[in-house]
Design a protein around this motif. Structure first.
Motif, PDB file in Angstrom:
ATOM      1  N   ASP B 177      21.293 -37.502  -6.875  1.00  0.00           N
ATOM      2  CA  ASP B 177      22.750 -37.591  -7.031  1.00  0.00           C
ATOM      3  C   ASP B 177      23.215 -37.049  -8.371  1.00  0.00           C
ATOM      4  OD1 ASP B 177      23.578 -39.075  -4.520  1.00  0.00           O
ATOM      5  OD2 ASP B 177      22.004 -40.377  -5.288  1.00  0.00           O
ATOM      6  N   VAL B 178      22.416 -37.274  -9.407  1.00  0.00           N
ATOM      7  CA  VAL B 178      22.809 -36.857 -10.751  1.00  0.00           C
ATOM      8  C   VAL B 178      21.610 -36.267 -11.473  1.00  0.00           C
ATOM      9  CG1 VAL B 178      23.669 -37.632 -13.003  1.00  0.00           C
ATOM     10  CG2 VAL B 178      24.536 -38.697 -10.930  1.00  0.00           C
ATOM     11  N   PHE B 179      21.837 -35.157 -12.144  1.00  0.00           N
ATOM     12  CA  PHE B 179      20.799 -34.624 -13.031  1.00  0.00           C
ATOM     13  C   PHE B 179      21.426 -34.330 -14.389  1.00  0.00           C
ATOM     14  CE2 PHE B 179      18.688 -30.901 -14.996  1.00  0.00           C
ATOM     15  CZ  PHE B 179      17.443 -31.465 -15.227  1.00  0.00           C
ATOM     16  N   ALA B 180      20.732 -34.732 -15.428  1.00  0.00           N
ATOM     17  CA  ALA B 180      21.210 -34.462 -16.791  1.00  0.00           C
ATOM     18  C   ALA B 180      20.003 -34.392 -17.717  1.00  0.00           C
ATOM     19  CB  ALA B 180      22.172 -35.548 -17.256  1.00  0.00           C
ATOM     20  N   PHE B 181      20.230 -33.870 -18.904  1.00  0.00           N
ATOM     21  CA  PHE B 181      19.160 -33.884 -19.907  1.00  0.00           C
ATOM     22  C   PHE B 181      19.755 -34.153 -21.279  1.00  0.00           C
ATOM     23  CE2 PHE B 181      20.384 -29.438 -19.242  1.00  0.00           C
ATOM     24  CZ  PHE B 181      20.747 -29.050 -20.515  1.00  0.00           C
ATOM     25  N   GLY B 182      18.919 -34.706 -22.127  1.00  0.00           N
ATOM     26  CA  GLY B 182      19.264 -34.874 -23.528  1.00  0.00           C
ATOM     27  C   GLY B 182      18.192 -34.206 -24.362  1.00  0.00           C
ATOM     28  N   ARG B 183      18.510 -33.951 -25.606  1.00  0.00           N
ATOM     29  CA  ARG B 183      17.515 -33.321 -26.478  1.00  0.00           C
ATOM     30  C   ARG B 183      16.576 -34.370 -27.076  1.00  0.00           C
ATOM     31  NH1 ARG B 183      21.002 -30.692 -30.671  1.00  0.00           N
ATOM     32  NH2 ARG B 183      22.745 -31.689 -29.606  1.00  0.00           N
ATOM     33  N   PRO B 199      18.636 -22.744 -32.602  1.00  0.00           N
ATOM     34  CA  PRO B 199      19.996 -22.856 -32.047  1.00  0.00           C
ATOM     35  C   PRO B 199      20.333 -21.815 -30.981  1.00  0.00           C
ATOM     36  CG  PRO B 199      20.050 -23.206 -34.403  1.00  0.00           C
ATOM     37  CD  PRO B 199      18.644 -22.809 -34.076  1.00  0.00           C
ATOM     38  N   LEU B 200      20.064 -20.556 -31.259  1.00  0.00           N
ATOM     39  CA  LEU B 200      20.418 -19.529 -30.270  1.00  0.00           C
ATOM     40  C   LEU B 200      19.545 -19.624 -29.022  1.00  0.00           C
ATOM     41  CD1 LEU B 200      21.197 -16.470 -32.563  1.00  0.00           C
ATOM     42  CD2 LEU B 200      22.818 -17.867 -31.254  1.00  0.00           C
ATOM     43  N   ALA B 201      18.317 -20.062 -29.214  1.00  0.00           N
ATOM     44  CA  ALA B 201      17.451 -20.280 -28.047  1.00  0.00           C
ATOM     45  C   ALA B 201      18.004 -21.421 -27.201  1.00  0.00           C
ATOM     46  CB  ALA B 201      16.025 -20.586 -28.501  1.00  0.00           C
ATOM     47  N   TYR B 202      18.570 -22.410 -27.864  1.00  0.00           N
ATOM     48  CA  TYR B 202      19.155 -23.528 -27.115  1.00  0.00           C
ATOM     49  C   TYR B 202      20.399 -23.076 -26.345  1.00  0.00           C
ATOM     50  CZ  TYR B 202      20.536 -28.194 -25.769  1.00  0.00           C
ATOM     51  OH  TYR B 202      20.875 -29.309 -25.021  1.00  0.00           O
ATOM     52  N   ARG B 203      21.191 -22.219 -26.980  1.00  0.00           N
ATOM     53  CA  ARG B 203      22.343 -21.664 -26.265  1.00  0.00           C
ATOM     54  C   ARG B 203      21.875 -20.892 -25.026  1.00  0.00           C
ATOM     55  NH1 ARG B 203      25.695 -16.792 -28.729  1.00  0.00           N
ATOM     56  NH2 ARG B 203      23.719 -15.815 -28.162  1.00  0.00           N
ATOM     57  N   ASP B 204      20.842 -20.095 -25.170  1.00  0.00           N
ATOM     58  CA  ASP B 204      20.312 -19.349 -24.021  1.00  0.00           C
ATOM     59  C   ASP B 204      19.802 -20.298 -22.936  1.00  0.00           C
ATOM     60  OD1 ASP B 204      20.929 -17.041 -25.352  1.00  0.00           O
ATOM     61  OD2 ASP B 204      18.877 -16.622 -26.022  1.00  0.00           O
ATOM     62  N   PHE B 205      19.218 -21.398 -23.386  1.00  0.00           N
ATOM     63  CA  PHE B 205      18.730 -22.399 -22.434  1.00  0.00           C
ATOM     64  C   PHE B 205      19.903 -22.994 -21.637  1.00  0.00           C
ATOM     65  CE2 PHE B 205      18.170 -27.042 -21.865  1.00  0.00           C
ATOM     66  CZ  PHE B 205      17.202 -27.029 -20.876  1.00  0.00           C
ATOM     67  N   PRO B 339      21.042 -29.679 -35.600  1.00  0.00           N
ATOM     68  CA  PRO B 339      20.015 -28.635 -35.746  1.00  0.00           C
ATOM     69  C   PRO B 339      20.002 -27.602 -34.620  1.00  0.00           C
ATOM     70  CG  PRO B 339      19.025 -30.729 -35.141  1.00  0.00           C
ATOM     71  CD  PRO B 339      20.448 -31.018 -35.460  1.00  0.00           C
ATOM     72  N   GLN B 340      20.658 -27.890 -33.505  1.00  0.00           N
ATOM     73  CA  GLN B 340      20.722 -26.894 -32.425  1.00  0.00           C
ATOM     74  C   GLN B 340      22.103 -26.248 -32.295  1.00  0.00           C
ATOM     75  OE1 GLN B 340      18.448 -29.668 -31.647  1.00  0.00           O
ATOM     76  NE2 GLN B 340      16.947 -28.100 -32.160  1.00  0.00           N
ATOM     77  N   CYS B 341      23.055 -26.622 -33.126  1.00  0.00           N
ATOM     78  CA  CYS B 341      24.394 -26.020 -33.028  1.00  0.00           C
ATOM     79  C   CYS B 341      24.349 -24.593 -33.573  1.00  0.00           C
ATOM     80  CB  CYS B 341      25.409 -26.844 -33.817  1.00  0.00           C
ATOM     81  SG  CYS B 341      27.055 -26.082 -33.802  1.00  0.00           S
ATOM     82  N   TRP B 342      24.774 -23.651 -32.762  1.00  0.00           N
ATOM     83  CA  TRP B 342      24.703 -22.246 -33.137  1.00  0.00           C
ATOM     84  C   TRP B 342      26.040 -21.704 -33.658  1.00  0.00           C
ATOM     85  CZ3 TRP B 342      24.605 -24.205 -28.157  1.00  0.00           C
ATOM     86  CH2 TRP B 342      25.691 -23.877 -27.346  1.00  0.00           C
TER      87      TRP B 342
END
Lengths: 54, 354
Positions: B177-183, B199-205, B339-342
């Motif tokens: 019913d629900v899928f989500a992820f956290g870092r 950060p940019l790799a996370y944006r691509d993800f 740390p992941q904000c691009w």
């Protein structure tokens, strides 16, 4: 009420730090999609809402 | 109905798994397993009800652990919540679940059971326990058979990021019913390096995930793919899919992390945290009522919106602010740049963010 909470448009939320929100319909606006996240009665102060409610 | 207020309640530390990224068992934490006694559990429920009553909120308990079902009085708690007609869900393990147990949970009012999948079988079982992946897939079916919502939550890091395309396909196929992820929230400097995503790799993800979500939705998939990580707001903003209202108040907080705003965490010892994903104790429910903790000075330290070093200059401050717990894990300061904000510039003023 605290000074900081006065700056929060609405502080209700159903999802915890580690929890996901229910997929059920709600009146809450989406943080991420087409709905307006402006101040309202919805609990949108608190985490990304569902982009596509069932 | 009054808006919900979420209580993430760890009733026991007892667990059959010792997940590599679990904050409970990380480093030198949890040398001794705790379990909240039944009389204390009743006290917690009453204190949370009192707080919600004073704040005009509806309590919603996320019962977790450890594995909450291992608590000796778990079913007494389920019965109590049913009698009080309180909304509740479980963040738990797949073990011990079958059709009978899930039906019993549903009958006691449990509306959602959240499982974890941290990758495909090899990765997931490496993080958690041999056989955990297979048990989780079976548990999804048991949960759905009962009528409860089945949610799957993942923790993403450099160690499993490559599994997500397959993982998204899997949850869609299983019709969760629900899928989500956290870092992943690092619990040491070594782990912040070991599991880091640029950060940019996370944006691509996120871009990959978004396209996967759209693909499955276009094919009639009923899974709600939630945008839980607040950096989704930045991604969608850049894609033109999230727009700030023109008349918003730049001083106000409309969305983003709800630490200290819409949820609190209670541990088996009664310690209350602003957020369980970081060291953020604000008191103990057996010494101070939940309402007093909520309006107290200690929790206010987690609502200092003007202290966000990078987000304070960003036009998305009222909507995003990244994940302060992840930031805390890297730096020890939840108000430091995520740390992941691009994002580099305020797109309204052109100001460099950091």
């Amino acid at each position: 009420m605290s000074e900081m909470l006065k700056r929060v448009a609405a502080f209700g939320a159903e999802n915890s730090a580690c929890g996901t929100k229910d997929p059920a319909p709600s009146a809450c606006g989406s943080a991420c999609g087409t709905k307006d996240p402006a101040p309202s009665a919805c609990g949108s102060a608190c985490g990304a809402s569902d982009p596509d409610k069932k | 109905m009054k808006p919900y207020f979420a209580f993430q309640w760890h009733i026991t530390d007892n667990c059959y798994q010792r997940c590599k990224h679990c904050y409970i068992f990380a480093e030198d934490n949890c040398k001794q397993l705790s379990e909240m006694p039944w009389e204390k559990m009743k006290q917690v429920v009453e204190s949370c009800e009192d707080m919600c009553s004073k704040l005009s909120r509806t309590p919603y308990f996320y019962i977790t652990g450890g594995d909450p079902i291992l608590h000796r009085d778990f079913w007494k708690l389920a019965k109590l919540l049913k009698e009080k007609d309180i909304a509740w869900a479980i963040l738990g393990n797949p073990f011990h679940l079958n059709d009978e147990v899930c039906q019993r949970l549903y009958n006691y009012g449990c509306r959602k059971y959240q499982l974890s999948l941290d990758g495909m079988e090899k990765t997931h079982d490496f993080f958690r326990k041999q056989g955990s992946f297979g048990a989780t897939l079976k548990a999804i079916d048991h949960i759905k058979n009962s009528g409860m919502y089945c949610a799957v939550m993942s923790t993403v890091s450099s160690a499993n990021v490559g599994d997500f395309p397959q993982l998204i396909d899997l949850v869609a196929k299983k019709n969760v019913d629900v899928f989500a992820f956290g870092r992943y929230c690092p619990t040491s400097g070594q782990k912040s390096e070991e599991y880091h995503i640029e950060p940019l790799a996370y944006r691509d993800f996120l871009d990959m995930c978004y396209k996967k979500f759209q693909y499955h939705k276009s094919r009639g998939c009923k899974t709600t793919f939630q945008y839980k990580d607040h950096l989704w707001t930045l991604y969608l903003y850049e894609q033109g899919l999230f727009k700030m209202p023109e008349n918003d108040d730049k001083n106000m907080i409309y969305d983003g992390c709800h630490c200290g705003i819409g949820h609190m965490t209670i541990l088996p010892t009664g310690d209350v945290y602003a957020c369980r994903r970081m060291e953020s104790k604000v008191g103990n429910v057996f010494e101070t009522p939940m309402y007093e903790l909520f309006v107290g000075e200690d929790l206010e330290e987690y609502r200092q919106f003007d202290k966000f070093e990078k987000c304070g200059k960003c036009e998305l401050r009222g909507y995003c602010r990244g994940c302060p717990a992840v930031t805390f894990g890297y730096t020890g300061n939840m108000y430091a740049p995520d740390p992941q904000c691009w994002k580099e510039f305020n797109m309204k003023t052109g100001e460099k963010l950091c």
